[in-house]
Design a protein around this motif. Structure first.
Motif, mmCIF file in Angstrom:
data_model
loop_
_atom_site.group_PDB
_atom_site.id
_atom_site.type_symbol
_atom_site.label_atom_id
_atom_site.label_comp_id
_atom_site.label_asym_id
_atom_site.label_seq_id
_atom_site.Cartn_x
_atom_site.Cartn_y
_atom_site.Cartn_z
ATOM 1 N N VAL A 103 50.474 79.692 -14.511
ATOM 2 C CA VAL A 103 50.619 79.682 -13.047
ATOM 3 C C VAL A 103 49.522 80.522 -12.405
ATOM 4 O O VAL A 103 48.922 80.122 -11.405
ATOM 5 C CB VAL A 103 52.023 80.191 -12.639
ATOM 6 C CG1 VAL A 103 52.092 80.467 -11.143
ATOM 7 C CG2 VAL A 103 53.089 79.189 -13.053
ATOM 8 N N ARG A 104 49.239 81.666 -12.975
ATOM 9 C CA ARG A 104 48.194 82.533 -12.416
ATOM 10 C C ARG A 104 46.816 81.863 -12.499
ATOM 11 O O ARG A 104 46.020 81.922 -11.567
ATOM 12 C CB ARG A 104 48.168 83.857 -13.156
ATOM 13 C CG ARG A 104 47.150 84.790 -12.562
ATOM 14 C CD ARG A 104 47.270 86.164 -13.067
ATOM 15 N NE ARG A 104 46.274 86.965 -12.366
ATOM 16 C CZ ARG A 104 45.726 88.035 -12.837
ATOM 17 N NH1 ARG A 104 46.090 88.474 -14.005
ATOM 18 N NH2 ARG A 104 44.834 88.688 -12.162
ATOM 19 N N GLN A 105 46.529 81.227 -13.625
ATOM 20 C CA GLN A 105 45.238 80.551 -13.786
ATOM 21 C C GLN A 105 45.096 79.419 -12.768
ATOM 22 O O GLN A 105 44.015 79.217 -12.211
ATOM 23 C CB GLN A 105 45.079 80.007 -15.208
ATOM 24 C CG GLN A 105 44.938 81.110 -16.250
ATOM 25 C CD GLN A 105 43.738 81.990 -15.980
ATOM 26 O OE1 GLN A 105 42.658 81.537 -15.650
ATOM 27 N NE2 GLN A 105 43.957 83.287 -16.088
ATOM 28 N N ARG A 106 46.159 78.696 -12.533
ATOM 29 C CA ARG A 106 46.093 77.599 -11.560
ATOM 30 C C ARG A 106 45.887 78.133 -10.137
ATOM 31 O O ARG A 106 45.149 77.531 -9.357
ATOM 32 C CB ARG A 106 47.374 76.764 -11.620
ATOM 33 C CG ARG A 106 47.429 75.891 -12.836
ATOM 34 C CD ARG A 106 48.638 75.016 -12.835
ATOM 35 N NE ARG A 106 48.690 74.238 -14.061
ATOM 36 C CZ ARG A 106 49.727 73.548 -14.459
ATOM 37 N NH1 ARG A 106 50.833 73.539 -13.723
ATOM 38 N NH2 ARG A 106 49.687 72.861 -15.577
ATOM 39 N N SER A 107 46.554 79.243 -9.834
ATOM 40 C CA SER A 107 46.387 79.792 -8.482
ATOM 41 C C SER A 107 44.972 80.371 -8.305
ATOM 42 O O SER A 107 44.411 80.301 -7.220
ATOM 43 C CB SER A 107 47.428 80.858 -8.188
ATOM 44 O OG SER A 107 47.251 81.991 -8.985
ATOM 45 N N LEU A 108 44.385 80.918 -9.339
ATOM 46 C CA LEU A 108 43.016 81.445 -9.271
ATOM 47 C C LEU A 108 41.986 80.324 -9.139
ATOM 48 O O LEU A 108 40.973 80.474 -8.456
ATOM 49 C CB LEU A 108 42.693 82.307 -10.481
ATOM 50 C CG LEU A 108 43.423 83.647 -10.566
ATOM 51 C CD1 LEU A 108 43.102 84.340 -11.889
ATOM 52 C CD2 LEU A 108 43.045 84.526 -9.387
ATOM 53 N N SER A 109 42.256 79.188 -9.785
ATOM 54 C CA SER A 109 41.297 78.085 -9.739
ATOM 55 C C SER A 109 41.323 77.356 -8.392
ATOM 56 O O SER A 109 40.379 76.665 -8.034
ATOM 57 C CB SER A 109 41.564 77.089 -10.876
ATOM 58 O OG SER A 109 42.817 76.455 -10.673
ATOM 59 N N ARG A 110 42.378 77.511 -7.625
ATOM 60 C CA ARG A 110 42.488 76.878 -6.304
ATOM 61 C C ARG A 110 41.753 77.655 -5.242
ATOM 62 O O ARG A 110 41.573 77.154 -4.146
ATOM 63 C CB ARG A 110 43.949 76.714 -5.918
ATOM 64 C CG ARG A 110 44.672 75.703 -6.760
ATOM 65 C CD ARG A 110 46.089 75.571 -6.308
ATOM 66 N NE ARG A 110 46.811 74.652 -7.191
ATOM 67 C CZ ARG A 110 48.098 74.480 -7.190
ATOM 68 N NH1 ARG A 110 48.849 75.173 -6.353
ATOM 69 N NH2 ARG A 110 48.653 73.633 -8.008
#
Length: 111
Positions: A103-110
């Motif tokens: 979840v953190r990686q996805r939020s950082l990539s956005r």
């Protein structure tokens, strides 16, 4: 009663102290002896407790056990629970950590 105490309570597991403990030995098809222990607790009623220590002579007065999921098995707090009862806990903690990472990686990539 010790419902929801300690680390188990924080992780959503139930902890109960069972009284009126009765254990009986059962022979397996391979000729081994397995102890089946049952106990009573308020709100739980009479239930089977897995991996309870028993010396073969006297039933324990009380057994403290943890239920990992609602309606699941009760695992006694003994040396064996480290080997068997902690497996679901460790798997759950690992999955939660991995899910948080994803979840953190996805939020950082956005961003």
């Amino acid at each position: 009663m010790a419902t929801g105490t300690g680390l188990a309570g924080l992780l959503g597991m139930r902890v109960e102290t069972f009284g009126a403990v009765e254990c009986r030995d059962t022979r397996t098809s391979k000729g081994q002896t397995v102890w089946h222990c049952f106990g009573e607790a308020e709100g739980v009623g009479r239930t089977r407790i897995s991996f309870a220590d028993h010396d073969g002579r006297n039933d324990p007065e009380t057994i403290t056990a943890t239920q990992v999921s609602d309606g699941g098995r009760w695992f006694a707090h003994s040396g064996t629970i480290v080997g068997y009862g902690m497996i679901p806990l460790l798997l759950g903690a690992g999955l939660a950590a991995w899910g948080g990472y994803v979840v953190r990686q996805r939020s950082l990539s956005r961003r």
